[in-house]
Write a protein that holds these residues in place. Structure first.
Motif: not given
Ligand code: ADP
Ligand code: MG
Length: 676
Positions: A95, A275, A278
């Motif tokens: 990410t 996720d 997130d």
């Protein structure tokens, strides 16, 4: 700026420079060129740790310290967890990295901290400056030489010398010297007062032009300056309801937001396959917003500012709670004598019983009043002194020509004033509150007071309906005559009442121990709504209790009642009212003790100003509360939906704190009143 603040500022600047250097290096792709991918992310991680630690090492240290002490949810801890979390997201290399945010949150958090401590210092200092009245030394003559000693060392009756430009160390009476005295620090009054031998001087004022020799009348601890300093120092301890509310609120708000943050970070990824990176980020954003600092700092700062601003106008407020109450004043109750009317008044009429001379009448009354602090007593004494010196013929004092034996004064019949000192001639003085005085003067039982006093002793007296405050004088049960005193209304009194009504005060009331007709005429001239006369001090308490109940009923508990008195025999009422306001801090000790707010200028018009300052302060307080909570709530909602990120959160948090603090500092600004 204090050295500590300067060090923090340096750290912030250094960290900021490094921070932006890293951003540039990263944006230009240098890192990727050097370390490849994902090597560049780890390099970034290491690099951002540098500004992060420079800016925040003390925050992290204190977070751990507090954790072990059991204060887990303080702001240092929250910031540390949030930033650690941001850096920890490096564990999800697929990410977006969030190290920059972690470092930025710490950096801006510190900017906010610096700003807060600067603002708090500045407002505290400005109150101290305003109240910079503490004298550092007193000059005394020792073996022909001037020596500086600690004011604490002086006792009443000690003599000291005040040079031009120096602060007067103790309350006292001028023995020699003429000067101008600047009382601005105490009263906000910019015009200097002239001072001559015999005048009283107040400690804390500045001697401007001439050298003065002063005899102390009080020890330093009891002098005006000490009492005022004590009062201001204790003001911050009496918290307003709003302040307590915010403290309590912060105690619930933070844990709730932290709880939601945890749920947000863990539940969706665990149960619904969200996720991790997130949702953890959303949780961390919550942590940044969970800090209640904008409120916790700005609300007390606003009150502090309001109290400071008021003291610059010569209005001393003993605590935030009184400022808050003052903002909702609906009823203002006044004492008449000494509050709405002047402390010193002129004798306008004398009427003697057959066989009594004016000189005898006045001298007897003045002797009986020798030890009273009541304004009436002071007037009688002043008139007696003037008569004794032959400055008054007695006749010119009589407005209505109701003279009896007036010409006698011009001749030889001056009282034998220079016999024994008053302290020996006058014994067994008893002040009957709201009635007058009883005393034994030269062996005779003398009464000076109103009709109630005469009636209480069964003295037959000639009642008069003269306009003014009437004193009947009797000796050994025989009526000697009448002294009529004009009740001079203070020049600002009518304006004061008008300003109060304009400020939205619903009802103004006057209570007095004086006669009904005098009271009614004063009330009519001032535009006072309601008047109660011929009251004894206990009747005033009862009357105020009725008014308190009425105010409570009419405003459904929101409105407050203020009582304004001069502290002379109205201390019980001052304490009973929601807000006790005393005039004449310069004179009366009782006032400063019993009152919640003290008007140093004796000016009734200051009440409307005080109410205005209070309302403005309350407006600012609520603006800050609503603004801070509104923004925080908005960011929380946006963060929950993943719209707001940590950048927004930290800007919202620090930005809100800065704006709230700047707003709070407006409460201190009272310049528009100073010009009036
Ligand atoms: P106010 O309520 O207007 O402030 P006070 O309660 O102080 O007035 O006094 C009420 C009345 O009592 C005065 O108007 C006066 O007639 C009488 N009185 C009080 N003190 C004295 C005094 N020292 N000498 C003479 N009369 C007094
Ligand atoms: Mg009074």
């Amino acid at each position: 700026m204090s050295p500590k603040q300067k060090r923090l500022l340096t750290r912030i600047i250094v960290a900021l420079v490094i921070f932006f250097a890293i951003i540039i290096v990263e944006e230009t792709g240098l890192l990727r060129a050097a370390f490849g991918s994902p090597g560049d992310v780890y390099a970034e991680f290491a690099l951002f740790l540098i500004p992060y630690l420079i800016a925040g090492y003390d925050v992290i240290a204190s977070a751990f310290r507090n954790l072990f002490r059991g204060h887990a949810l303080d702001e240092d801890f929250l910031m540390t967890v949030a930033t650690f979390g941001a850096f920890a997201l490096v564990l999800f290399p697929h990410t977006e990295p969030h190290m920059a945010e972690g470092a930025a949150v710490m950096l801006f958090f510190q900017v906010g901290e610096l700003f807060q401590s600067y603002a708090v210092d500045k407002s505290r200092k400005s109150i101290a400056d305003m109240m910079d009245i503490a004298p550092e030394f007193a000059n005394v003559m020792e073996e022909g030489k001037l020596k500086q000693v600690d004011p604490f060392e002086l006792a009443p009756d000690d003599e000291f010398i005040v040079m031009p430009g120096e602060r007067i160390p103790l309350d006292g009476v001028i023995l020699t010297g003429d000067s101008q005295i600047d009382t601005a620090a105490l009263t906000g009054e910019s015009v200097p007062r002239t001072a001559r031998p015999g005048d009283e001087v107040i400690s804390g004022c500045v001697n401007l032009t001439g050298k003065l020799t002063v005899r102390a009348t009080k020890p330093f601890e009891d002098s005006t300056v000490s009492r005022i300093l004590e009062l201001v120092e204790n003001a911050a301890e009496k918290k307003a309801r709003t302040e307590n509310f915010i403290t309590r609120f912060a105690r619930v708000y933070t844990p709730i937001v932290v709880g939601v943050a945890a749920v947000l970070a863990i539940v969706p990824p665990l149960l619904f396959g969200g996720d991790w990176a997130d949702w953890v980020l959303r949780g961390l954003t919550f942590l940044v917003v969970s800090c209640p600092c904008a409120l916790v700092i700005s609300v007390p700062l606003s009150f502090f500012g309001g109290i400071g601003g008021a003291s610059r106008l010569g209005i001393l407020v003993k605590g935030s709670n009184y400022l808050e109450a003052l903002g909702s004043t609906e009823t203002v109750v006044f004492d008449k004598t000494g509050t709405l009317t002047d402390g010193t008044f002129a004798v306008t009429e004398l009427a003697c019983a057959p066989g009594v001379t004016e000189a005898e009448l006045v001298a007897t009354a003045a002797a009986a009043e020798a030890f009273s602090t009541h304004p009436i007593a002071q007037s009688v004494r002043a008139y007696g002194d003037a008569m004794a010196k032959g400055e008054r013929s007695g006749g010119d004092a009589m407005a209505n020509g109701e003279r009896s034996g007036g010409d006698a004064m011009a001749n030889a019949e001056r009282p034998a004033a220079n016999v024994a000192p008053l302290a020996e001639r006058v014994r067994d003085v008893r002040e009957v509150s709201g009635q007058g005085v009883e005393a034994v003067v030269d062996g005779r039982g003398v009464l000076v007071g109103n009709g109630k006093l005469m009636a209480a002793h069964g003295v037959p007296f000639q009642a008069t309906d003269a306009a003014g405050t009437v004193l009947y004088v009797a000796a050994d049960g025989a009526f000697l005559g009448t002294i009529v005193i004009a009740d001079t209304i203070k020049p600002t009194a009518a304006q004061a009442i008008a300003d109060l009504h304009a400020a939205g005060v619903r009802k103004t009331v006057m209570l007095t121990g004086d006669r009904t007709d005098v009271a009614a005429s004063v009330a009519a001239r001032l535009g006072i709504d309601e008047v109660h006369a011929e009251l004894l001090p206990q009747d005033k308490v009862a009357e105020v209790e009725k008014l308190l109940a009425a105010t409570e009923r009419d405003t459904r508990g929101k409105g407050k009642l203020a009582f304004v008195g001069d502290g002379i025999n109205d201390a019980p009422v001052l304490t009973r009212a929601d807000i006790g306001i005393a005039m004449g801090a310069m004179g009366s000790d009782a006032a400063i003790e019993a009152a919640d707010i003290v008007l140093m200028n004796d000016n009734p018009d200051d009440i409307a100003k005080a109410i205005d300052v209070a309302r403005r302060t309350m407006r600012i307080v609520w603006q800050n509360i609503i603004f801070a909570l509104g923004i925080k709530f908005a960011v929380l909602v946006l963060a929950a939906f993943g719209i707001a990120n940590m950048w927004m959160a930290v800007f919202a948090d620090v930005g809100v704190a800065v704006i709230a603090i700047l707003n709070a500092m407006r409460a201190m600004n009272v310049s528009r009143y100073e010009k009036r």
